[in-house]
Write a protein that holds these residues in place. Structure first.
Motif, PDB file in Angstrom:
ATOM      1  N   THR A  88      68.775  40.282  18.114  1.00  0.00           N
ATOM      2  CA  THR A  88      68.609  41.727  18.248  1.00  0.00           C
ATOM      3  C   THR A  88      69.325  42.469  17.128  1.00  0.00           C
ATOM      4  OG1 THR A  88      68.494  41.450  20.646  1.00  0.00           O
ATOM      5  CG2 THR A  88      68.898  43.677  19.824  1.00  0.00           C
ATOM      6  N   ALA A  89      70.524  41.997  16.767  1.00  0.00           N
ATOM      7  CA  ALA A  89      71.310  42.659  15.726  1.00  0.00           C
ATOM      8  C   ALA A  89      70.573  42.681  14.393  1.00  0.00           C
ATOM      9  CB  ALA A  89      72.659  41.969  15.573  1.00  0.00           C
ATOM     10  N   ARG A  90      69.744  41.699  14.143  1.00  0.00           N
ATOM     11  CA  ARG A  90      68.993  41.675  12.892  1.00  0.00           C
ATOM     12  C   ARG A  90      68.028  42.848  12.790  1.00  0.00           C
ATOM     13  NH1 ARG A  90      67.471  35.210  13.076  1.00  0.00           N
ATOM     14  NH2 ARG A  90      69.525  34.414  12.440  1.00  0.00           N
ATOM     15  N   SER A  91      67.564  43.332  13.951  1.00  0.00           N
ATOM     16  CA  SER A  91      66.650  44.472  13.971  1.00  0.00           C
ATOM     17  C   SER A  91      67.371  45.781  14.250  1.00  0.00           C
ATOM     18  CB  SER A  91      65.566  44.256  15.041  1.00  0.00           C
ATOM     19  OG  SER A  91      64.849  43.073  14.799  1.00  0.00           O
ATOM     20  N   GLY A  92      68.659  45.702  14.579  1.00  0.00           N
ATOM     21  CA  GLY A  92      69.430  46.900  14.870  1.00  0.00           C
ATOM     22  C   GLY A  92      69.992  46.883  16.274  1.00  0.00           C
ATOM     23  N   LEU A  93      71.318  46.915  16.369  1.00  0.00           N
ATOM     24  CA  LEU A  93      71.997  46.925  17.661  1.00  0.00           C
ATOM     25  C   LEU A  93      72.886  48.164  17.713  1.00  0.00           C
ATOM     26  CD1 LEU A  93      72.491  45.388  20.315  1.00  0.00           C
ATOM     27  CD2 LEU A  93      74.361  44.173  19.187  1.00  0.00           C
ATOM     28  N   PRO A  94      72.348  49.292  18.151  1.00  0.00           N
ATOM     29  CA  PRO A  94      73.111  50.554  18.126  1.00  0.00           C
ATOM     30  C   PRO A  94      74.328  50.489  19.036  1.00  0.00           C
ATOM     31  CG  PRO A  94      71.128  50.800  19.456  1.00  0.00           C
ATOM     32  CD  PRO A  94      71.022  49.456  18.783  1.00  0.00           C
ATOM     33  N   PHE A  95      75.408  51.120  18.580  1.00  0.00           N
ATOM     34  CA  PHE A  95      76.623  51.098  19.377  1.00  0.00           C
ATOM     35  C   PHE A  95      76.499  52.025  20.581  1.00  0.00           C
ATOM     36  CE2 PHE A  95      80.756  52.874  20.573  1.00  0.00           C
ATOM     37  CZ  PHE A  95      81.390  51.696  20.946  1.00  0.00           C
ATOM     38  N   SER A  96      76.977  51.570  21.721  1.00  0.00           N
ATOM     39  CA  SER A  96      77.102  52.388  22.928  1.00  0.00           C
ATOM     40  C   SER A  96      78.184  51.746  23.780  1.00  0.00           C
ATOM     41  CB  SER A  96      75.776  52.449  23.693  1.00  0.00           C
ATOM     42  OG  SER A  96      75.492  51.196  24.287  1.00  0.00           O
ATOM     43  N   LEU A  97      78.492  52.376  24.892  1.00  0.00           N
ATOM     44  CA  LEU A  97      79.533  51.829  25.761  1.00  0.00           C
ATOM     45  C   LEU A  97      79.145  50.493  26.367  1.00  0.00           C
ATOM     46  CD1 LEU A  97      80.804  55.042  27.595  1.00  0.00           C
ATOM     47  CD2 LEU A  97      81.919  53.781  25.745  1.00  0.00           C
ATOM     48  N   THR A  98      77.873  50.110  26.273  1.00  0.00           N
ATOM     49  CA  THR A  98      77.475  48.787  26.758  1.00  0.00           C
ATOM     50  C   THR A  98      78.137  47.673  25.944  1.00  0.00           C
ATOM     51  OG1 THR A  98      75.488  48.786  25.372  1.00  0.00           O
ATOM     52  CG2 THR A  98      75.259  49.601  27.634  1.00  0.00           C
ATOM     53  N   TRP A  99      78.647  48.022  24.748  1.00  0.00           N
ATOM     54  CA  TRP A  99      79.332  47.007  23.937  1.00  0.00           C
ATOM     55  C   TRP A  99      80.594  46.487  24.622  1.00  0.00           C
ATOM     56  CZ3 TRP A  99      79.401  46.881  17.954  1.00  0.00           C
ATOM     57  CH2 TRP A  99      78.093  46.965  17.459  1.00  0.00           C
ATOM     58  N   TRP A 100      81.144  47.221  25.577  1.00  0.00           N
ATOM     59  CA  TRP A 100      82.311  46.714  26.313  1.00  0.00           C
ATOM     60  C   TRP A 100      81.948  45.493  27.155  1.00  0.00           C
ATOM     61  CZ3 TRP A 100      87.237  47.684  25.397  1.00  0.00           C
ATOM     62  CH2 TRP A 100      87.562  48.826  24.670  1.00  0.00           C
ATOM     63  N   SER A 101      80.646  45.233  27.279  1.00  0.00           N
ATOM     64  CA  SER A 101      80.207  44.005  27.962  1.00  0.00           C
ATOM     65  C   SER A 101      80.605  42.759  27.177  1.00  0.00           C
ATOM     66  CB  SER A 101      78.689  44.024  28.160  1.00  0.00           C
ATOM     67  OG  SER A 101      78.276  45.151  28.888  1.00  0.00           O
ATOM     68  N   PHE A 102      80.966  42.929  25.905  1.00  0.00           N
ATOM     69  CA  PHE A 102      81.420  41.804  25.093  1.00  0.00           C
ATOM     70  C   PHE A 102      82.864  41.422  25.400  1.00  0.00           C
ATOM     71  CE2 PHE A 102      78.374  43.647  21.743  1.00  0.00           C
ATOM     72  CZ  PHE A 102      77.347  42.793  22.106  1.00  0.00           C
ATOM     73  N   THR A 103      83.567  42.206  26.217  1.00  0.00           N
ATOM     74  CA  THR A 103      85.004  41.985  26.410  1.00  0.00           C
ATOM     75  C   THR A 103      85.350  41.406  27.781  1.00  0.00           C
ATOM     76  OG1 THR A 103      85.275  44.319  27.066  1.00  0.00           O
ATOM     77  CG2 THR A 103      85.603  43.776  24.744  1.00  0.00           C
ATOM     78  N   PHE A 104      85.251  42.202  28.840  1.00  0.00           N
ATOM     79  CA  PHE A 104      85.706  41.730  30.148  1.00  0.00           C
ATOM     80  C   PHE A 104      85.033  40.427  30.590  1.00  0.00           C
ATOM     81  CE2 PHE A 104      85.647  41.553  34.774  1.00  0.00           C
ATOM     82  CZ  PHE A 104      86.988  41.708  35.084  1.00  0.00           C
ATOM     83  N   PRO A 105      83.696  40.311  30.497  1.00  0.00           N
ATOM     84  CA  PRO A 105      83.077  39.046  30.918  1.00  0.00           C
ATOM     85  C   PRO A 105      83.597  37.837  30.134  1.00  0.00           C
ATOM     86  CG  PRO A 105      81.421  40.767  30.733  1.00  0.00           C
ATOM     87  CD  PRO A 105      82.677  41.318  30.134  1.00  0.00           C
ATOM     88  N   VAL A 106      83.769  38.013  28.823  1.00  0.00           N
ATOM     89  CA  VAL A 106      84.326  36.917  28.020  1.00  0.00           C
ATOM     90  C   VAL A 106      85.757  36.630  28.458  1.00  0.00           C
ATOM     91  CG1 VAL A 106      84.989  36.197  25.686  1.00  0.00           C
ATOM     92  CG2 VAL A 106      82.835  37.418  26.054  1.00  0.00           C
ATOM     93  N   GLY A 107      86.501  37.695  28.781  1.00  0.00           N
ATOM     94  CA  GLY A 107      87.871  37.509  29.234  1.00  0.00           C
ATOM     95  C   GLY A 107      87.968  36.694  30.510  1.00  0.00           C
ATOM     96  N   THR A 108      87.006  36.861  31.415  1.00  0.00           N
ATOM     97  CA  THR A 108      87.034  36.064  32.643  1.00  0.00           C
ATOM     98  C   THR A 108      86.818  34.582  32.346  1.00  0.00           C
ATOM     99  OG1 THR A 108      84.662  36.276  33.142  1.00  0.00           O
ATOM    100  CG2 THR A 108      86.112  38.013  33.949  1.00  0.00           C
ATOM    101  N   VAL A 109      86.030  34.296  31.321  1.00  0.00           N
ATOM    102  CA  VAL A 109      85.833  32.895  30.925  1.00  0.00           C
ATOM    103  C   VAL A 109      87.112  32.343  30.305  1.00  0.00           C
ATOM    104  CG1 VAL A 109      84.438  31.300  29.565  1.00  0.00           C
ATOM    105  CG2 VAL A 109      83.369  33.293  30.604  1.00  0.00           C
TER     106      VAL A 109
END
Length: 347
Positions: A262-283
């Motif tokens: 998706t990033a190759r075509s454009g991944l606009p920043f929004s608050l959904t990017w925080w999904s990269f943090t907490f879920p990874v932290g639980t792992v």
């Protein structure tokens, strides 16, 4: 417009503190760093609570943003867990219990109210599933994990321990149903809107948090449950934890592949990017817990690598969020509440 998705920033910051404090490898200054991150998460929580009270809305009619009402209870309990692990003395126990109780009650309300709203609201299309559907049903699992930390601090922890197992069951069963729906949606309807792609990482949340919960519950069961059940809880932590960690790593690889595409075509920043943090932290906490329990060098190394990934993701997302706040872009637009558009095909 101010929505509950802002609480994801508290979750993402707080999990960095918790992961740093519980990592099986400790280096000089690591606890101090964890304490700073916990204090930062607490400050963000206060700020977001104040902003919500001042100009927040329920977003009850928004099928996307309403899902993120799962974030406030998890934010409360994440800060509460950090308080217990890093805070001072008796205050830490009391504050953690208050935050856990508030988060658990709110989380149970959200776990029922949001799915009910989805089931009874007209106009929901069968291809509308996305990772955020998990947000309302994950809080009880966070209650189970953080409640397990409180078991040794109550006079008779048996009822609290059993309640935490029941909370874990609520979230685990509901998450299995929703993850199946997300898989079906991806296969039948493809990825969807680019800005919603980060929410695919939310799937790691119930997976990693459940492994963490059963690890902590097993540890707390010793001396609380009768012998056979306490031993069974210890076995369950490994026999459940290792296979589910394997699936979490599989999903992480799948989500990473979709994110890169998706990033190759454009991944606009929004608050959904925080999904990269907490879920990874639980792992990270799940892997660290299993490493501590089994003494596995492989899991120890994996926990450290995942923590570095978490820290990198938090740095990027926090920086972009601060930039968006200064520029005002995050105030003008409700990032998640948009009509999904298909991601352009890449070759």
């Amino acid at each position: 417009m101010f929505g509950p998705n802002w609480f994801a920033s508290v979750m993402g910051t707080g999990i960095v503190a918790t992961a740093a404090a519980t990592l099986p490898v400790q280096v000089p200054g690591q606890r101090a760093f964890a304490t700073v991150m916990w204090l930062l998460a607490a400050l963000i929580l206060v700020a977001v609570l104040a902003a919500t009270a001042r100009r927040g809305t329920t977003h009850a009619d928004d099928p996307v943003l309403v899902q993120f009402w799962g974030a406030p209870p998890m934010a409360l309990m994440t800060v509460g867990a950090g308080t217990l692990l890093l805070g001072p003395g008796r205050f830490a126990i009391t504050a953690s219990f208050v935050l856990w109780a508030a988060g658990t009650v709110l989380g149970l309300i959200v776990a029922v109210a949001v799915p009910y709203r989805m089931m009874t609201r007209p106009g929901t299309t069968p291809d509308a599933a996305f990772g955020g559907w998990l947000m309302p049903v994950v809080p009880p699992m966070v209650s189970a994990a953080t409640g397990a930390l409180l078991v040794p601090h109550v006079p008779d922890g048996r009822d609290l321990l059993l309640a935490c197992y029941a909370l874990a069951g609520i979230s685990l069963m509901a998450s299995l149903v929703v993850i199946t729906q997300i898989w079906t949606r991806l296969v039948n309807h493809q990825i969807g809107a680019a800005r919603m792609v980060p929410t695919l990482w939310i799937v790691l949340g119930p997976l990693g948090q459940s492994v963490t919960a059963f690890h902590l519950l097993g540890r707390s069961a010793s001396g609380v449950l009768p012998g056979p059940y306490a031993e069974g809880a210890q076995m369950l932590a490994v026999l459940y934890g290792v296979p589910v960690l394997g699936f979490a790593l599989f999903w992480a690889a799948l989500a990473a592949s979709i994110t890169i595409r998706t990033a190759r075509s454009g991944l606009p920043f929004s608050l959904t990017w925080w999904s990269f943090t907490f879920p990874v932290g639980t792992v990270v906490t799940a892997t660290g817990g299993l490493a501590t329990r089994t003494g596995s060098p492989l899991l120890t190394v994996l926990a450290v690598i995942l923590f570095i990934v978490l820290l990198t993701a938090w740095t990027v997302v926090a920086t972009r969020t601060l930039r968006g706040v200064r520029q005002g872009t995050l105030w003008r637009v409700a990032p998640a509440a948009v009509t999904p558009q298909p991601v352009p095909a890449t070759r």
